[in-house]
Motif scaffolding. Structure first.
Motif, PDB file in Angstrom:
ATOM      1  N   ARG A   1       0.301  30.059 -42.464  1.00 33.90           N
ATOM      2  CA  ARG A   1       0.337  30.814 -43.718  1.00 33.90           C
ATOM      3  C   ARG A   1       0.681  32.239 -43.302  1.00 33.90           C
ATOM      4  O   ARG A   1      -0.071  32.867 -42.543  1.00 33.90           O
ATOM      5  CB  ARG A   1      -1.020  30.743 -44.414  1.00 33.90           C
ATOM      6  CG  ARG A   1      -1.049  31.453 -45.733  1.00 33.90           C
ATOM      7  CD  ARG A   1      -2.445  31.334 -46.380  1.00 33.90           C
ATOM      8  NE  ARG A   1      -2.493  32.065 -47.607  1.00 33.90           N
ATOM      9  CZ  ARG A   1      -2.331  31.533 -48.808  1.00 33.90           C
ATOM     10  NH1 ARG A   1      -2.133  30.241 -48.905  1.00 33.90           N
ATOM     11  NH2 ARG A   1      -2.375  32.275 -49.887  1.00 33.90           N
ATOM     12  N   ILE A   2       1.823  32.737 -43.773  1.00 32.38           N
ATOM     13  CA  ILE A   2       2.337  34.027 -43.314  1.00 32.38           C
ATOM     14  C   ILE A   2       2.558  34.943 -44.508  1.00 32.38           C
ATOM     15  O   ILE A   2       3.073  34.513 -45.546  1.00 32.38           O
ATOM     16  CB  ILE A   2       3.675  33.840 -42.559  1.00 32.38           C
ATOM     17  CG1 ILE A   2       3.457  32.921 -41.349  1.00 32.38           C
ATOM     18  CG2 ILE A   2       4.260  35.178 -42.140  1.00 32.38           C
ATOM     19  CD1 ILE A   2       4.727  32.496 -40.662  1.00 32.38           C
ATOM     20  N   THR A   3       2.177  36.201 -44.355  1.00 27.04           N
ATOM     21  CA  THR A   3       2.427  37.215 -45.369  1.00 27.04           C
ATOM     22  C   THR A   3       3.327  38.271 -44.747  1.00 27.04           C
ATOM     23  O   THR A   3       3.044  38.762 -43.660  1.00 27.04           O
ATOM     24  CB  THR A   3       1.111  37.861 -45.865  1.00 27.04           C
ATOM     25  OG1 THR A   3       0.277  36.828 -46.411  1.00 27.04           O
ATOM     26  CG2 THR A   3       1.379  38.909 -46.931  1.00 27.04           C
ATOM     27  N   VAL A   4       4.433  38.571 -45.449  1.00 29.19           N
ATOM     28  CA  VAL A   4       5.353  39.616 -44.998  1.00 29.19           C
ATOM     29  C   VAL A   4       5.381  40.743 -46.030  1.00 29.19           C
ATOM     30  O   VAL A   4       5.147  40.523 -47.211  1.00 29.19           O
ATOM     31  CB  VAL A   4       6.788  39.075 -44.775  1.00 29.19           C
ATOM     32  CG1 VAL A   4       6.825  38.082 -43.630  1.00 29.19           C
ATOM     33  CG2 VAL A   4       7.363  38.457 -46.033  1.00 29.19           C
ATOM     34  N   ASP A   5       5.660  41.966 -45.533  1.00 31.09           N
ATOM     35  CA  ASP A   5       5.805  43.108 -46.441  1.00 31.09           C
ATOM     36  C   ASP A   5       7.256  43.195 -46.916  1.00 31.09           C
ATOM     37  O   ASP A   5       8.083  42.360 -46.584  1.00 31.09           O
ATOM     38  CB  ASP A   5       5.331  44.412 -45.787  1.00 31.09           C
ATOM     39  CG  ASP A   5       6.143  44.814 -44.566  1.00 31.09           C
ATOM     40  OD1 ASP A   5       7.249  44.262 -44.340  1.00 31.09           O
ATOM     41  OD2 ASP A   5       5.676  45.690 -43.816  1.00 31.09           O
TER      42      ASP A   5
ATOM     43  N   VAL B   1       5.732  40.889 -40.523  1.00 36.67           N
ATOM     44  CA  VAL B   1       4.564  40.031 -40.702  1.00 36.67           C
ATOM     45  C   VAL B   1       3.318  40.917 -40.730  1.00 36.67           C
ATOM     46  O   VAL B   1       3.055  41.645 -39.775  1.00 36.67           O
ATOM     47  CB  VAL B   1       4.451  38.990 -39.563  1.00 36.67           C
ATOM     48  CG1 VAL B   1       3.169  38.190 -39.684  1.00 36.67           C
ATOM     49  CG2 VAL B   1       5.670  38.066 -39.559  1.00 36.67           C
ATOM     50  N   VAL B   2       2.589  40.879 -41.841  1.00 38.62           N
ATOM     51  CA  VAL B   2       1.361  41.667 -41.949  1.00 38.62           C
ATOM     52  C   VAL B   2       0.129  40.794 -41.731  1.00 38.62           C
ATOM     53  O   VAL B   2      -0.941  41.304 -41.400  1.00 38.62           O
ATOM     54  CB  VAL B   2       1.261  42.419 -43.302  1.00 38.62           C
ATOM     55  CG1 VAL B   2       2.335  43.485 -43.396  1.00 38.62           C
ATOM     56  CG2 VAL B   2       1.342  41.482 -44.482  1.00 38.62           C
ATOM     57  N   LYS B   3       0.312  39.478 -41.902  1.00 33.71           N
ATOM     58  CA  LYS B   3      -0.808  38.567 -41.669  1.00 33.71           C
ATOM     59  C   LYS B   3      -0.241  37.185 -41.391  1.00 33.71           C
ATOM     60  O   LYS B   3       0.713  36.749 -42.034  1.00 33.71           O
ATOM     61  CB  LYS B   3      -1.695  38.507 -42.908  1.00 33.71           C
ATOM     62  CG  LYS B   3      -2.995  37.782 -42.686  1.00 33.71           C
ATOM     63  CD  LYS B   3      -3.900  37.607 -43.909  1.00 33.71           C
ATOM     64  CE  LYS B   3      -3.796  38.593 -45.012  1.00 33.71           C
ATOM     65  NZ  LYS B   3      -4.733  38.326 -46.113  1.00 33.71           N
ATOM     66  N   SER B   4      -0.820  36.511 -40.405  1.00 36.28           N
ATOM     67  CA  SER B   4      -0.442  35.115 -40.157  1.00 36.28           C
ATOM     68  C   SER B   4      -1.675  34.365 -39.688  1.00 36.28           C
ATOM     69  O   SER B   4      -2.510  34.907 -38.970  1.00 36.28           O
ATOM     70  CB  SER B   4       0.684  35.012 -39.117  1.00 36.28           C
ATOM     71  OG  SER B   4       0.219  35.354 -37.840  1.00 36.28           O
ATOM     72  N   LYS B   5      -1.760  33.134 -40.133  1.00 35.27           N
ATOM     73  CA  LYS B   5      -2.886  32.293 -39.746  1.00 35.27           C
ATOM     74  C   LYS B   5      -2.380  30.868 -39.577  1.00 35.27           C
ATOM     75  O   LYS B   5      -1.696  30.333 -40.455  1.00 35.27           O
ATOM     76  CB  LYS B   5      -3.963  32.315 -40.828  1.00 35.27           C
ATOM     77  CG  LYS B   5      -5.145  31.450 -40.499  1.00 35.27           C
ATOM     78  CD  LYS B   5      -6.194  31.470 -41.593  1.00 35.27           C
ATOM     79  CE  LYS B   5      -7.356  30.580 -41.181  1.00 35.27           C
ATOM     80  NZ  LYS B   5      -8.344  30.482 -42.231  1.00 35.27           N
ATOM     81  N   ARG B   6      -2.709  30.279 -38.435  1.00 35.95           N
ATOM     82  CA  ARG B   6      -2.357  28.871 -38.239  1.00 35.95           C
ATOM     83  C   ARG B   6      -3.357  28.044 -39.031  1.00 35.95           C
ATOM     84  O   ARG B   6      -4.558  28.149 -38.832  1.00 35.95           O
ATOM     85  CB  ARG B   6      -2.382  28.491 -36.763  1.00 35.95           C
ATOM     86  CG  ARG B   6      -1.824  27.095 -36.540  1.00 35.95           C
ATOM     87  CD  ARG B   6      -1.688  26.729 -35.090  1.00 35.95           C
ATOM     88  NE  ARG B   6      -3.016  26.659 -34.500  1.00 35.95           N
ATOM     89  CZ  ARG B   6      -3.250  26.852 -33.204  1.00 35.95           C
ATOM     90  NH1 ARG B   6      -2.284  27.156 -32.393  1.00 35.95           N
ATOM     91  NH2 ARG B   6      -4.466  26.764 -32.747  1.00 35.95           N
ATOM     92  N   THR B   7      -2.840  27.242 -39.949  1.00 36.32           N
ATOM     93  CA  THR B   7      -3.719  26.416 -40.784  1.00 36.32           C
ATOM     94  C   THR B   7      -3.804  24.981 -40.272  1.00 36.32           C
ATOM     95  O   THR B   7      -4.698  24.248 -40.679  1.00 36.32           O
ATOM     96  CB  THR B   7      -3.242  26.417 -42.251  1.00 36.32           C
ATOM     97  OG1 THR B   7      -1.889  25.951 -42.301  1.00 36.32           O
ATOM     98  CG2 THR B   7      -3.338  27.809 -42.854  1.00 36.32           C
TER      99      THR B   7
END
Length: 163
Positions: free
Chosen positions: A65-69, A74-80
């Protein structure tokens, strides 16, 4: 026989994921489709099949799950979901770290965008399986030339934050 069936199911699931991702963009504007295509190309440029994983016969699928500005950083990434292979997990983290995501389209209203990224790693056991995977669009000639094995990635946009 069970191994081949499992691989066929895996390949079908990867293809279904790619199709679902495409249909998720059916109602989105062309700019967002263009962004997703650019993001996919960036992933293709950095996604490799690790040699140790190939030698060990490791296969699997990792999901992030990746959040980009707005600039595509990439401002946040989490392996789900990870794989059972430390080599593939490491390779998938490297893809997320190295991918150069494009800036969000001008008409896009959010300050950030969150999307799911699924990275699939599979080894074809023989030429016929490879040919079948190639027909499904899961492997390309350049994958084989680079000894990458069948790889695929799919992107599904989850949300936009208008903070």
């Amino acid at each position: 026989m069970v191994k081949a069936t499992r691989k066929q199911i895996f390949a079908t699931a990867a293809l279904l994921g790619a199709c679902l991702s495409t249909s998720a963009f059916a109602d989105a504007d062309n700019n967002l489709k263009s962004w997703a295509k650019g993001a996919g190309e960036s992933i293709d440029n950095v996604m490799k099949y690790p040699q140790f994983a190939l030698r060990a016969g490791d296969e699997g699928s990792a999901r992030y799950r990746i959040t980009v500005d707005r600039e595509g950083n990439v401002v946040k990434s989490k392996r789900t979901r990870g794989t059972s292979s430390r080599f593939l997990n490491s390779a998938s983290r490297s893809v997320v770290r190295k991918a150069d995501f494009p800036a969000l389209p001008e008409g896009y209203e959010g300050k950030t965008m969150t999307f799911a990224l699924q990275l699939n790693y599979q080894i074809a056991d023989n030429y016929f399986e490879y040919r079948n995977l190639k027909r499904q669009g899961i492997v390309t000639g350049s994958d084989v030339a680079q000894n990458r094995g069948p790889l695929s990635a799919s992107i599904q946009i989850l949300s936009a934050d208008a903070e």
